[in-house]
Design a protein around this motif. Sequence first.
Motif, PDB file in Angstrom:
ATOM      1  N   THR A  98       8.232  -0.130  -4.370  1.00  0.00           N
ATOM      2  CA  THR A  98       7.720   1.071  -5.030  1.00  0.00           C
ATOM      3  C   THR A  98       6.641   1.580  -4.051  1.00  0.00           C
ATOM      4  OG1 THR A  98       6.001  -0.263  -6.255  1.00  0.00           O
ATOM      5  CG2 THR A  98       7.969   0.030  -7.334  1.00  0.00           C
ATOM      6  N   GLY A  99       6.273   2.772  -4.265  1.00  0.00           N
ATOM      7  CA  GLY A  99       5.341   3.449  -3.241  1.00  0.00           C
ATOM      8  C   GLY A  99       4.840   4.872  -3.830  1.00  0.00           C
ATOM      9  N   SER A 100       4.096   5.583  -2.788  1.00  0.00           N
ATOM     10  CA  SER A 100       3.854   6.907  -3.008  1.00  0.00           C
ATOM     11  C   SER A 100       4.222   7.765  -1.796  1.00  0.00           C
ATOM     12  CB  SER A 100       2.336   7.212  -3.069  1.00  0.00           C
ATOM     13  OG  SER A 100       1.701   6.476  -4.511  1.00  0.00           O
ATOM     14  N   PRO A 101       4.783   8.835  -2.103  1.00  0.00           N
ATOM     15  CA  PRO A 101       5.037   9.589  -3.480  1.00  0.00           C
ATOM     16  C   PRO A 101       6.084   9.108  -4.162  1.00  0.00           C
ATOM     17  CG  PRO A 101       5.763  10.978  -1.855  1.00  0.00           C
ATOM     18  CD  PRO A 101       5.450   9.830  -1.314  1.00  0.00           C
ATOM     19  N   SER A 102       6.322   9.758  -5.287  1.00  0.00           N
ATOM     20  CA  SER A 102       7.873   9.465  -6.182  1.00  0.00           C
ATOM     21  C   SER A 102       7.806   8.485  -7.125  1.00  0.00           C
ATOM     22  CB  SER A 102       8.888   9.344  -5.209  1.00  0.00           C
ATOM     23  OG  SER A 102       9.042  10.412  -4.137  1.00  0.00           O
ATOM     24  N   ASN A 103       6.611   7.618  -7.386  1.00  0.00           N
ATOM     25  CA  ASN A 103       6.684   6.991  -8.483  1.00  0.00           C
ATOM     26  C   ASN A 103       6.580   7.919  -9.722  1.00  0.00           C
ATOM     27  OD1 ASN A 103       4.591   6.177 -10.923  1.00  0.00           O
ATOM     28  ND2 ASN A 103       5.011   4.326  -9.759  1.00  0.00           N
ATOM     29  N   LEU A 104       7.584   7.639 -10.734  1.00  0.00           N
ATOM     30  CA  LEU A 104       7.753   8.492 -11.798  1.00  0.00           C
ATOM     31  C   LEU A 104       6.474   9.046 -12.380  1.00  0.00           C
ATOM     32  CD1 LEU A 104      10.546   9.662 -12.043  1.00  0.00           C
ATOM     33  CD2 LEU A 104      10.716   8.142 -14.130  1.00  0.00           C
ATOM     34  N   ALA A 105       5.781   8.171 -12.925  1.00  0.00           N
ATOM     35  CA  ALA A 105       4.441   8.519 -13.761  1.00  0.00           C
ATOM     36  C   ALA A 105       3.551   9.274 -12.852  1.00  0.00           C
ATOM     37  CB  ALA A 105       3.620   7.127 -14.173  1.00  0.00           C
ATOM     38  N   GLU A 106       3.281   9.007 -11.466  1.00  0.00           N
ATOM     39  CA  GLU A 106       2.536   9.727 -10.580  1.00  0.00           C
ATOM     40  C   GLU A 106       3.038  11.174 -10.326  1.00  0.00           C
ATOM     41  OE1 GLU A 106       1.528   7.612  -6.711  1.00  0.00           O
ATOM     42  OE2 GLU A 106       2.409   9.547  -5.807  1.00  0.00           O
ATOM     43  N   LEU A 107       4.300  11.297 -10.260  1.00  0.00           N
ATOM     44  CA  LEU A 107       4.900  12.786  -9.822  1.00  0.00           C
ATOM     45  C   LEU A 107       4.782  13.626 -11.263  1.00  0.00           C
ATOM     46  CD1 LEU A 107       7.794  13.570 -10.992  1.00  0.00           C
ATOM     47  CD2 LEU A 107       8.596  11.720  -9.232  1.00  0.00           C
ATOM     48  N   ASN A 108       4.918  12.843 -12.503  1.00  0.00           N
ATOM     49  CA  ASN A 108       4.612  13.479 -13.628  1.00  0.00           C
ATOM     50  C   ASN A 108       3.266  14.087 -13.699  1.00  0.00           C
ATOM     51  OD1 ASN A 108       5.310  14.514 -16.144  1.00  0.00           O
ATOM     52  ND2 ASN A 108       5.116  12.577 -17.309  1.00  0.00           N
ATOM     53  N   HIS A 109       2.296  13.119 -13.465  1.00  0.00           N
ATOM     54  CA  HIS A 109       0.699  13.613 -13.380  1.00  0.00           C
ATOM     55  C   HIS A 109       0.714  14.700 -12.799  1.00  0.00           C
ATOM     56  CE1 HIS A 109      -3.677  12.674 -13.859  1.00  0.00           C
ATOM     57  NE2 HIS A 109      -3.563  13.070 -12.472  1.00  0.00           N
TER      58      HIS A 109
ATOM     59  N   ALA B  19       1.931  18.126 -15.106  1.00  0.00           N
ATOM     60  CA  ALA B  19       0.820  17.945 -15.953  1.00  0.00           C
ATOM     61  C   ALA B  19       1.018  16.923 -17.047  1.00  0.00           C
ATOM     62  CB  ALA B  19       0.529  19.404 -16.964  1.00  0.00           C
ATOM     63  N   GLY B  20       1.836  15.849 -16.677  1.00  0.00           N
ATOM     64  CA  GLY B  20       2.045  14.763 -17.330  1.00  0.00           C
ATOM     65  C   GLY B  20       3.164  15.081 -18.669  1.00  0.00           C
ATOM     66  N   LYS B  21       3.733  16.120 -18.604  1.00  0.00           N
ATOM     67  CA  LYS B  21       4.430  16.628 -19.695  1.00  0.00           C
ATOM     68  C   LYS B  21       6.061  16.349 -19.567  1.00  0.00           C
ATOM     69  CE  LYS B  21       0.597  19.324 -21.396  1.00  0.00           C
ATOM     70  NZ  LYS B  21       0.154  20.588 -21.146  1.00  0.00           N
TER      71      LYS B  21
ATOM     72  N   ALA C 115     -12.316   6.944 -11.982  1.00  0.00           N
ATOM     73  CA  ALA C 115     -12.374   5.847 -10.718  1.00  0.00           C
ATOM     74  C   ALA C 115     -11.014   5.372 -10.445  1.00  0.00           C
ATOM     75  CB  ALA C 115     -13.148   4.816 -11.241  1.00  0.00           C
ATOM     76  N   PHE C 116     -10.271   4.975 -11.718  1.00  0.00           N
ATOM     77  CA  PHE C 116      -8.794   4.438 -11.249  1.00  0.00           C
ATOM     78  C   PHE C 116      -7.772   5.544 -11.016  1.00  0.00           C
ATOM     79  CE2 PHE C 116     -10.457   0.922 -13.777  1.00  0.00           C
ATOM     80  CZ  PHE C 116      -9.889  -0.068 -13.320  1.00  0.00           C
ATOM     81  N   ASN C 117      -8.272   6.701 -11.326  1.00  0.00           N
ATOM     82  CA  ASN C 117      -7.084   7.947 -10.576  1.00  0.00           C
ATOM     83  C   ASN C 117      -7.341   7.972  -9.299  1.00  0.00           C
ATOM     84  OD1 ASN C 117      -6.786  11.125 -10.523  1.00  0.00           O
ATOM     85  ND2 ASN C 117      -4.973  10.043 -11.519  1.00  0.00           N
ATOM     86  N   SER C 118      -8.706   7.895  -8.844  1.00  0.00           N
ATOM     87  CA  SER C 118      -8.936   8.503  -7.387  1.00  0.00           C
ATOM     88  C   SER C 118      -8.176   7.394  -6.411  1.00  0.00           C
ATOM     89  CB  SER C 118     -10.372   8.256  -7.270  1.00  0.00           C
ATOM     90  OG  SER C 118     -10.840   7.230  -7.367  1.00  0.00           O
ATOM     91  N   LEU C 119      -8.015   6.222  -7.206  1.00  0.00           N
ATOM     92  CA  LEU C 119      -7.454   5.055  -6.122  1.00  0.00           C
ATOM     93  C   LEU C 119      -5.948   5.057  -6.420  1.00  0.00           C
ATOM     94  CD1 LEU C 119     -10.155   2.471  -5.928  1.00  0.00           C
ATOM     95  CD2 LEU C 119      -8.843   3.205  -4.129  1.00  0.00           C
ATOM     96  N   ASN C 120      -5.545   5.873  -7.196  1.00  0.00           N
ATOM     97  CA  ASN C 120      -3.985   5.969  -7.457  1.00  0.00           C
ATOM     98  C   ASN C 120      -3.473   4.854  -8.540  1.00  0.00           C
ATOM     99  OD1 ASN C 120      -2.225   8.016  -7.014  1.00  0.00           O
ATOM    100  ND2 ASN C 120      -0.794   6.773  -5.795  1.00  0.00           N
ATOM    101  N   HIS C 121      -4.289   4.381  -9.394  1.00  0.00           N
ATOM    102  CA  HIS C 121      -3.980   3.338 -10.357  1.00  0.00           C
ATOM    103  C   HIS C 121      -3.829   3.740 -11.622  1.00  0.00           C
ATOM    104  CE1 HIS C 121      -5.039   0.394  -7.348  1.00  0.00           C
ATOM    105  NE2 HIS C 121      -6.021   0.493  -7.542  1.00  0.00           N
ATOM    106  N   LEU C 122      -4.017   5.142 -12.079  1.00  0.00           N
ATOM    107  CA  LEU C 122      -3.873   5.576 -13.423  1.00  0.00           C
ATOM    108  C   LEU C 122      -3.614   7.120 -13.376  1.00  0.00           C
ATOM    109  CD1 LEU C 122      -4.774   4.492 -16.335  1.00  0.00           C
ATOM    110  CD2 LEU C 122      -6.810   5.532 -16.028  1.00  0.00           C
ATOM    111  N   PHE C 123      -2.598   7.241 -14.376  1.00  0.00           N
ATOM    112  CA  PHE C 123      -2.336   8.545 -14.475  1.00  0.00           C
ATOM    113  C   PHE C 123      -2.080   9.182 -16.044  1.00  0.00           C
ATOM    114  CE2 PHE C 123       0.397   6.651 -11.109  1.00  0.00           C
ATOM    115  CZ  PHE C 123      -0.325   7.318 -10.108  1.00  0.00           C
ATOM    116  N   LEU C 124      -1.941  10.215 -16.283  1.00  0.00           N
ATOM    117  CA  LEU C 124      -1.933  10.803 -17.590  1.00  0.00           C
ATOM    118  C   LEU C 124      -0.497  11.173 -18.271  1.00  0.00           C
ATOM    119  CD1 LEU C 124      -5.236  12.951 -17.345  1.00  0.00           C
ATOM    120  CD2 LEU C 124      -4.966  10.629 -18.248  1.00  0.00           C
ATOM    121  N   ARG C 125      -0.239  10.995 -19.105  1.00  0.00           N
ATOM    122  CA  ARG C 125       1.018  11.549 -19.856  1.00  0.00           C
ATOM    123  C   ARG C 125       0.834  12.255 -21.219  1.00  0.00           C
ATOM    124  NH1 ARG C 125       4.329   6.792 -20.851  1.00  0.00           N
ATOM    125  NH2 ARG C 125       4.078   7.384 -23.022  1.00  0.00           N
ATOM    126  N   TYR C 126       1.459  13.270 -21.523  1.00  0.00           N
ATOM    127  CA  TYR C 126       1.426  13.836 -22.721  1.00  0.00           C
ATOM    128  C   TYR C 126       2.680  13.746 -23.494  1.00  0.00           C
ATOM    129  CZ  TYR C 126      -3.145  15.887 -21.691  1.00  0.00           C
ATOM    130  OH  TYR C 126      -4.468  15.936 -21.679  1.00  0.00           O
TER     131      TYR C 126
END
Length: 418
Positions: A33-44, A48-50, A407-418
Amino acid sequence: MTTNTVQPEVQDQYEAYPYPSRDPKDERKRLITGSPSNLAELNHYLFAGKRDFTKPFRVLVAGGGTGDATIMLAQQLADASIDGKGVAGQVTYLDLSIASRKIAEARARERDLTNITFLNGSLLDLPKLGLDPFDYIDCCGVLHHLNEPKDGLKALSSVLKDDGGMGLMVYGKYGREGVYEMQSLLRDLSQNCDSLAEKVMLTRRLLEKVPASNSFHRNPFVIDHKASDAELVDLLLHSCDRAYTVPEIEDLVSSAKLNIASFIEPVRYQLETYLKDTKLQQAAAGLGKMQRAAVAEKLASNIKLHVFYVTRQQETVADLSSLKTVVPVLREMDPDQLSASLKKTPILKSNLDGVAINLPLPRLASAIAKRCDGQKNLIDIYSELKELDARLEWDTFVQQFEVFFRAFNSLNHLFLRY
Ligand SMILES: C[S@@+](CC[C@H](N)C(=O)[O-])C[C@H]1O[C@@H](n2cnc3c(N)ncnc32)[C@H](O)[C@@H]1O
């Protein structure tokens, strides 16, 4: 299917040395796995996480190589689908190299993935291939190998839906210090070599003998060539590659009428990461977001790859505007393990190629982390914490969550989903 803008040397290189070197049998042990293209990451960053991945989602991996992004996306889409096979999430792989495609196909077979279409050809020909438009395009490590990268990005854009987005990667200029000098040196020394294989041998020999003062030798962050011959060729014996600064990326992206949604990891492009001195921070006060990113890149001087998301739209990044329904999604981190470690030290630590990152976290960090299971929304998390502490106010919880998220998002560990 290729046009005359693809250099024959580039095609020959990837036939002889498919990149990156991968053994299909390893699919039984792990998913890369990696960036870009992790599904949660690209959704974020792009939707807009939607985005609902149980609904049709068309992906193109342009210059797919031996399949890393193709396999990750196809597997994550299959996992997200209702039937477990990813009928809704379809991936199209495209690459010049037949040898690379064979490896990517073998990897897909090992995983029983049936949601991939494999094509050979040049991404420059995309406008005339007759493919339906895509929701998402991954193009990593490819544009910088084209004679005219802007033509490549325009070709990709021609098959992108209006509300779609792309995850791109191009080389970073400052972080590749020494690479181009070494490439030039190798061109001088390998004039009598008859084959790429001979140049590989010569390069390995040279690398053992370079003086300690050599600029490539002094750059400790570029180590790709140590992995295998394919990586060595890609880094040091490429016939066509260029590297970008932040302003050059802006120019590339705007030439295709696209916008940068975010660089990854965001913390690398934030001035505050490197400038703690308030006087110096004031000196940068008048700079816009991209100028700040450009200065951050110069300060760090260690960004060897730029990973970034682009769209035609504005404002596609998920935010905390609908606090109650937002679901925080941790990336590849176990909530229980994270929670336990934050209980001991409420600081998020990392090291980005020599830059130590220490981000202070709020009092509730451990308790919040434990509940970030990718299912609970903020109201669910707040309700659970309120059961433990009846005095906890929603506003206090939100303030602390915001610090935790940034903090977690800036290091790419946390995303938002709606
Ligand atoms: C450095 S590799 C990157 C592979 C993959 N994207 C990754 O990140 O692992 C570059 C790939 O782009 C492919 N490539 C180069 N020019 C291309 C073009 N015009 N159209 C399609 N593929 C191309 C090469 O064959 C090679 O497989």
